[in-house]
Design a protein around this motif. Structure first.
Motif, PDB file in Angstrom:
ATOM      1  N   THR A  36       0.870  -1.171   0.000  1.00 10.01           N
ATOM      2  CA  THR A  36       0.000   0.000   0.000  1.00 10.01           C
ATOM      3  C   THR A  36       0.907   1.220   0.000  1.00 10.01           C
ATOM      4  O   THR A  36       1.749   1.376   0.874  1.00 10.01           O
ATOM      5  CB  THR A  36      -0.924   0.004   1.230  1.00 10.01           C
ATOM      6  N   THR A  37       0.734   2.083  -1.022  1.00 14.61           N
ATOM      7  CA  THR A  37       1.681   3.172  -1.209  1.00 14.61           C
ATOM      8  C   THR A  37       1.168   4.534  -0.781  1.00 14.61           C
ATOM      9  O   THR A  37       1.956   5.404  -0.439  1.00 14.61           O
ATOM     10  CB  THR A  37       2.121   3.248  -2.679  1.00 14.61           C
ATOM     11  N   VAL A  39      -2.544   6.673   0.937  1.00 16.43           N
ATOM     12  CA  VAL A  39      -3.944   6.727   1.344  1.00 16.43           C
ATOM     13  C   VAL A  39      -4.361   8.192   1.378  1.00 16.43           C
ATOM     14  O   VAL A  39      -3.711   9.009   2.020  1.00 16.43           O
ATOM     15  CB  VAL A  39      -4.162   6.099   2.741  1.00 16.43           C
ATOM     16  N   VAL A  40      -5.431   8.534   0.663  1.00 17.23           N
ATOM     17  CA  VAL A  40      -5.995   9.875   0.700  1.00 17.23           C
ATOM     18  C   VAL A  40      -7.366   9.755   1.342  1.00 17.23           C
ATOM     19  O   VAL A  40      -8.249   9.090   0.809  1.00 17.23           O
ATOM     20  CB  VAL A  40      -6.109  10.489  -0.712  1.00 17.23           C
ATOM     21  N   VAL A  41      -7.525  10.377   2.507  1.00 20.13           N
ATOM     22  CA  VAL A  41      -8.800  10.325   3.210  1.00 20.13           C
ATOM     23  C   VAL A  41      -9.770  11.232   2.472  1.00 20.13           C
ATOM     24  O   VAL A  41      -9.441  12.352   2.133  1.00 20.13           O
ATOM     25  CB  VAL A  41      -8.600  10.773   4.671  1.00 20.13           C
ATOM     26  N   GLY A  42     -10.996  10.789   2.235  1.00 23.22           N
ATOM     27  CA  GLY A  42     -11.973  11.419   1.359  1.00 23.22           C
ATOM     28  C   GLY A  42     -12.755  12.544   1.956  1.00 23.22           C
ATOM     29  O   GLY A  42     -12.299  13.144   2.882  1.00 23.22           O
ATOM     30  N   PRO A  43     -13.980  12.765   1.473  1.00 21.41           N
ATOM     31  CA  PRO A  43     -14.623  11.951   0.444  1.00 21.41           C
ATOM     32  C   PRO A  43     -14.360  12.484  -0.949  1.00 21.41           C
ATOM     33  O   PRO A  43     -14.232  13.697  -1.067  1.00 21.41           O
ATOM     34  CB  PRO A  43     -16.096  12.031   0.794  1.00 21.41           C
ATOM     35  N   PRO A  44     -14.360  11.689  -1.993  1.00 28.54           N
ATOM     36  CA  PRO A  44     -14.125  10.265  -1.847  1.00 28.54           C
ATOM     37  C   PRO A  44     -12.658  10.039  -1.522  1.00 28.54           C
ATOM     38  O   PRO A  44     -11.815  10.859  -1.861  1.00 28.54           O
ATOM     39  CB  PRO A  44     -14.482   9.699  -3.212  1.00 28.54           C
ATOM     40  N   GLY A  45     -12.381   8.948  -0.880  1.00 31.28           N
ATOM     41  CA  GLY A  45     -11.008   8.613  -0.545  1.00 31.28           C
ATOM     42  C   GLY A  45     -10.420   7.705  -1.599  1.00 31.28           C
ATOM     43  O   GLY A  45     -11.140   7.078  -2.379  1.00 31.28           O
ATOM     44  N   THR A  46      -9.113   7.642  -1.633  1.00 32.56           N
ATOM     45  CA  THR A  46      -8.440   6.701  -2.521  1.00 32.56           C
ATOM     46  C   THR A  46      -7.328   5.995  -1.758  1.00 32.56           C
ATOM     47  O   THR A  46      -6.746   6.550  -0.835  1.00 32.56           O
ATOM     48  CB  THR A  46      -7.824   7.394  -3.759  1.00 32.56           C
ATOM     49  N   VAL A  47      -7.096   4.787  -2.146  1.00 31.90           N
ATOM     50  CA  VAL A  47      -5.970   4.025  -1.633  1.00 31.90           C
ATOM     51  C   VAL A  47      -5.213   3.504  -2.848  1.00 31.90           C
ATOM     52  O   VAL A  47      -5.799   2.865  -3.720  1.00 31.90           O
ATOM     53  CB  VAL A  47      -6.416   2.851  -0.740  1.00 31.90           C
ATOM     54  N   GLU A  48      -3.926   3.810  -2.893  1.00 32.85           N
ATOM     55  CA  GLU A  48      -3.086   3.350  -3.995  1.00 32.85           C
ATOM     56  C   GLU A  48      -2.209   2.208  -3.497  1.00 32.85           C
ATOM     57  O   GLU A  48      -1.694   2.256  -2.381  1.00 32.85           O
ATOM     58  CB  GLU A  48      -2.220   4.495  -4.511  1.00 32.85           C
ATOM     59  N   ALA A  49      -2.064   1.199  -4.332  1.00 29.69           N
ATOM     60  CA  ALA A  49      -1.248   0.045  -3.959  1.00 29.69           C
ATOM     61  C   ALA A  49      -0.591  -0.540  -5.201  1.00 29.69           C
ATOM     62  O   ALA A  49      -0.981  -0.251  -6.326  1.00 29.69           O
ATOM     63  CB  ALA A  49      -2.109  -1.016  -3.279  1.00 29.69           C
ATOM     64  N   THR A  50       0.407  -1.362  -4.946  1.00 27.49           N
ATOM     65  CA  THR A  50       1.062  -2.112  -6.017  1.00 27.49           C
ATOM     66  C   THR A  50       0.906  -3.589  -5.712  1.00 27.49           C
ATOM     67  O   THR A  50       1.199  -4.035  -4.599  1.00 27.49           O
ATOM     68  CB  THR A  50       2.555  -1.739  -6.105  1.00 27.49           C
ATOM     69  N   LEU A  51       0.413  -4.336  -6.695  1.00 27.30           N
ATOM     70  CA  LEU A  51       0.222  -5.781  -6.550  1.00 27.30           C
ATOM     71  C   LEU A  51       1.394  -6.487  -7.218  1.00 27.30           C
ATOM     72  O   LEU A  51       1.720  -6.219  -8.373  1.00 27.30           O
ATOM     73  CB  LEU A  51      -1.086  -6.219  -7.199  1.00 27.30           C
ATOM     74  N   SER A  52       2.008  -7.394  -6.495  1.00 25.75           N
ATOM     75  CA  SER A  52       3.151  -8.140  -7.016  1.00 25.75           C
ATOM     76  C   SER A  52       2.752  -8.989  -8.209  1.00 25.75           C
ATOM     77  O   SER A  52       1.680  -9.601  -8.229  1.00 25.75           O
ATOM     78  CB  SER A  52       3.720  -9.032  -5.915  1.00 25.75           C
ATOM     79  N   LYS A  53       3.647  -9.066  -9.166  1.00 28.01           N
ATOM     80  CA  LYS A  53       3.391  -9.908 -10.344  1.00 28.01           C
ATOM     81  C   LYS A  53       3.182 -11.364  -9.947  1.00 28.01           C
ATOM     82  O   LYS A  53       2.549 -12.114 -10.664  1.00 28.01           O
ATOM     83  CB  LYS A  53       4.510  -9.765 -11.359  1.00 28.01           C
ATOM     84  N   SER A  54       3.670 -11.762  -8.776  1.00 25.72           N
ATOM     85  CA  SER A  54       3.487 -13.148  -8.322  1.00 25.72           C
ATOM     86  C   SER A  54       2.009 -13.484  -8.095  1.00 25.72           C
ATOM     87  O   SER A  54       1.625 -14.654  -8.142  1.00 25.72           O
ATOM     88  CB  SER A  54       4.284 -13.408  -7.041  1.00 25.72           C
TER      89      SER A  54
END
Length: 73
Positions: A36-37, A39-54
């Motif tokens: 998880t890279t 977090v922007v508290v909203g509204p609306p909020g966003t959460v940015e993340a990176t998912l491993s290629k695995s």
């Protein structure tokens, strides 16, 4: 949609409400393979993340969710 055996990690942005500083993204109820890279508290909020290629080694569906530091989500 992501190609199976993707050569790269995959960035995602989740939009919603109720996010707080310290929220984390889960894949299939686990934080394994997820960073998880931002977090922007909203509204609306966003959460940015990176998912491993695995996480994309085999065909299937991934369920994404957000967990707040107090365990709610």
């Amino acid at each position: 949609t992501v190609i199976v055996a993707s050569p790269d990690d995959v960035p995602v942005i989740l939009t919603g409400t109720g996010f707080v500083t310290g929220s984390t993204v889960l894949v299939n109820n686990s934080a394994t393979g997820v960073t998880t890279t931002r977090v922007v508290v909203g509204p609306p909020g966003t959460v940015e993340a990176t998912l491993s290629k695995s996480l994309f080694a085999a065909p299937g569906t991934l369920n994404l969710s957000v967990r707040n530091p107090d365990g709610t989500g």
